[in-house]
Design a protein around this motif. Structure first.
Motif, PDB file in Angstrom:
ATOM      1  N   SER A   1      -0.626  17.539  16.319  1.00 27.19           N
ATOM      2  CA  SER A   1      -1.581  18.228  15.458  1.00 27.19           C
ATOM      3  C   SER A   1      -1.822  19.677  15.889  1.00 27.19           C
ATOM      4  O   SER A   1      -2.328  20.484  15.096  1.00 27.19           O
ATOM      5  N   ASP A   2      -1.456  20.021  17.127  1.00 24.51           N
ATOM      6  CA  ASP A   2      -1.657  21.390  17.606  1.00 24.51           C
ATOM      7  C   ASP A   2      -0.761  22.397  16.900  1.00 24.51           C
ATOM      8  O   ASP A   2      -1.005  23.603  16.956  1.00 24.51           O
TER       9      ASP A   2
ATOM     10  N   SER B   1      -2.422  17.924   5.574  1.00 24.32           N
ATOM     11  CA  SER B   1      -1.476  16.933   6.087  1.00 24.32           C
ATOM     12  C   SER B   1      -2.146  15.579   6.261  1.00 24.32           C
ATOM     13  O   SER B   1      -1.589  14.547   5.872  1.00 24.32           O
ATOM     14  N   LEU B   2      -3.340  15.574   6.834  1.00 18.68           N
ATOM     15  CA  LEU B   2      -4.056  14.315   7.051  1.00 18.68           C
ATOM     16  C   LEU B   2      -4.408  13.657   5.725  1.00 18.68           C
ATOM     17  O   LEU B   2      -4.316  12.425   5.589  1.00 18.68           O
TER      18      LEU B   2
ATOM     19  N   GLY C   1      -2.211  10.659  14.013  1.00 22.40           N
ATOM     20  CA  GLY C   1      -1.313  11.755  13.633  1.00 22.40           C
ATOM     21  C   GLY C   1      -0.983  12.629  14.830  1.00 22.40           C
ATOM     22  O   GLY C   1      -1.868  13.285  15.396  1.00 22.40           O
TER      23      GLY C   1
ATOM     24  N   LEU D   1      -3.633  21.293   8.647  1.00 21.52           N
ATOM     25  CA  LEU D   1      -3.863  19.968   9.220  1.00 21.52           C
ATOM     26  C   LEU D   1      -4.695  19.115   8.270  1.00 21.52           C
ATOM     27  O   LEU D   1      -4.413  17.926   8.091  1.00 21.52           O
TER      28      LEU D   1
ATOM     29  N   PRO E   1      -6.112  12.728  14.264  1.00 25.96           N
ATOM     30  CA  PRO E   1      -5.165  13.723  14.779  1.00 25.96           C
ATOM     31  C   PRO E   1      -5.244  13.843  16.303  1.00 25.96           C
ATOM     32  O   PRO E   1      -6.338  13.889  16.870  1.00 25.96           O
TER      33      PRO E   1
ATOM     34  N   THR F   1       2.268  14.644  11.952  1.00 29.50           N
ATOM     35  CA  THR F   1       1.509  15.460  11.003  1.00 29.50           C
ATOM     36  C   THR F   1       2.308  16.649  10.483  1.00 29.50           C
ATOM     37  O   THR F   1       1.881  17.316   9.530  1.00 29.50           O
ATOM     38  N   ASN F   2       3.486  16.916  11.085  1.00 28.01           N
ATOM     39  CA  ASN F   2       4.253  18.110  10.726  1.00 28.01           C
ATOM     40  C   ASN F   2       5.309  17.862   9.656  1.00 28.01           C
ATOM     41  O   ASN F   2       5.994  18.793   9.243  1.00 28.01           O
TER      42      ASN F   2
ATOM     43  N   SER G   1      -2.981  15.526  19.969  1.00 30.17           N
ATOM     44  CA  SER G   1      -1.927  16.383  20.489  1.00 30.17           C
ATOM     45  C   SER G   1      -1.746  16.105  21.968  1.00 30.17           C
ATOM     46  O   SER G   1      -2.702  16.207  22.740  1.00 30.17           O
TER      47      SER G   1
END
Length: 204
Positions: free
Chosen positions: A156-157, A167-168, A153, A164, A182, A127-128, A184
């Protein structure tokens, strides 16, 4: 449901895949994604263990690593596993992409295309970073194979709520999917939502 995980084997050839007669034909869940996307970390988070080896060096996983998940205690290890997790080699890292790509047709593509026990593919995307074409190609290939798959994804954190969300949305649009879940491995966010998706393969 509580699982006790056990490393089963590493395979670099279809001949090395788990023998269905020995695993009692347990459903398999494959984890796929780019190198360093966090496949092994997510598997360990799901299992609450360190069965999957995590490395800071992208591309360290070069074989398909299989893990048997037993419902209950170690005393049941001779019984049928409830599930099998398959940790697949990553792709897309510049320094090793050519060698990884060369290995995919030998045993990874046959696994995805022909493995009868494969019940679900978990496609991990970061996601980054912006959506990656290699991820789109994989998702399209799984769709063409008619393989059930879920796009997840990772990391996500590291993003705030608005970041976020954007991004999603970008990932869904680029990969042509309706949903990106998402998660993490660090904060364990999304893991409780992911588990029921995985457990569905036991019931189907």
């Amino acid at each position: 449901m509580r699982f006790v995980p056990k490393f089963l084997l590493s395979a670099m050839s279809p001949d090395h895949f788990p023998d269905a007669s020995r695993t009692f034909d347990a459903p398999e869940v494959a984890f796929l994604g780019r190198s360093n996307v966090g496949k092994s970390s997510l598997i360990n988070t799901l299992l609450g263990s360190k069965e999957a080896k995590v490395s800071s060096t992208p591309g360290r996983t070069r074989a398909i690593n299989f893990f048997a998940l037993h419902d209950g205690t170690e005393a049941k290890f001779n019984a049928r596993p409830a599930l099998i997790f398959a940790d697949l080699p990553g792709y897309g890292y510049a320094k090793i992409s050519k060698s990884i790509s060369a290995e995919w047709p030998k045993f990874i593509e046959p696994y995805l295309a022909e493995r009868e026990q494969l019940a679900l593919c978990i496609c991990l995307v970061d996601t980054n970073i912006p959506p990656q074409e290699s991820d789109t190609l994989l998702i399209n290939a799984l769709h063409a194979m008619q393989r059930p798959h879920l796009v997840v994804g990772t990391k996500s954190d590291r993003l705030g709520g608005n970041q976020l969300t954007k991004s999603l949305a970008a990932l869904k649009k680029a990969h042509g999917v309706d949903r990106v879940l998402p998660v993490s491995s660090k904060s364990v966010g999304g893991v409780k939502t992911l588990w029921p998706e995985i457990l569905n393969v036991i019931q189907n």
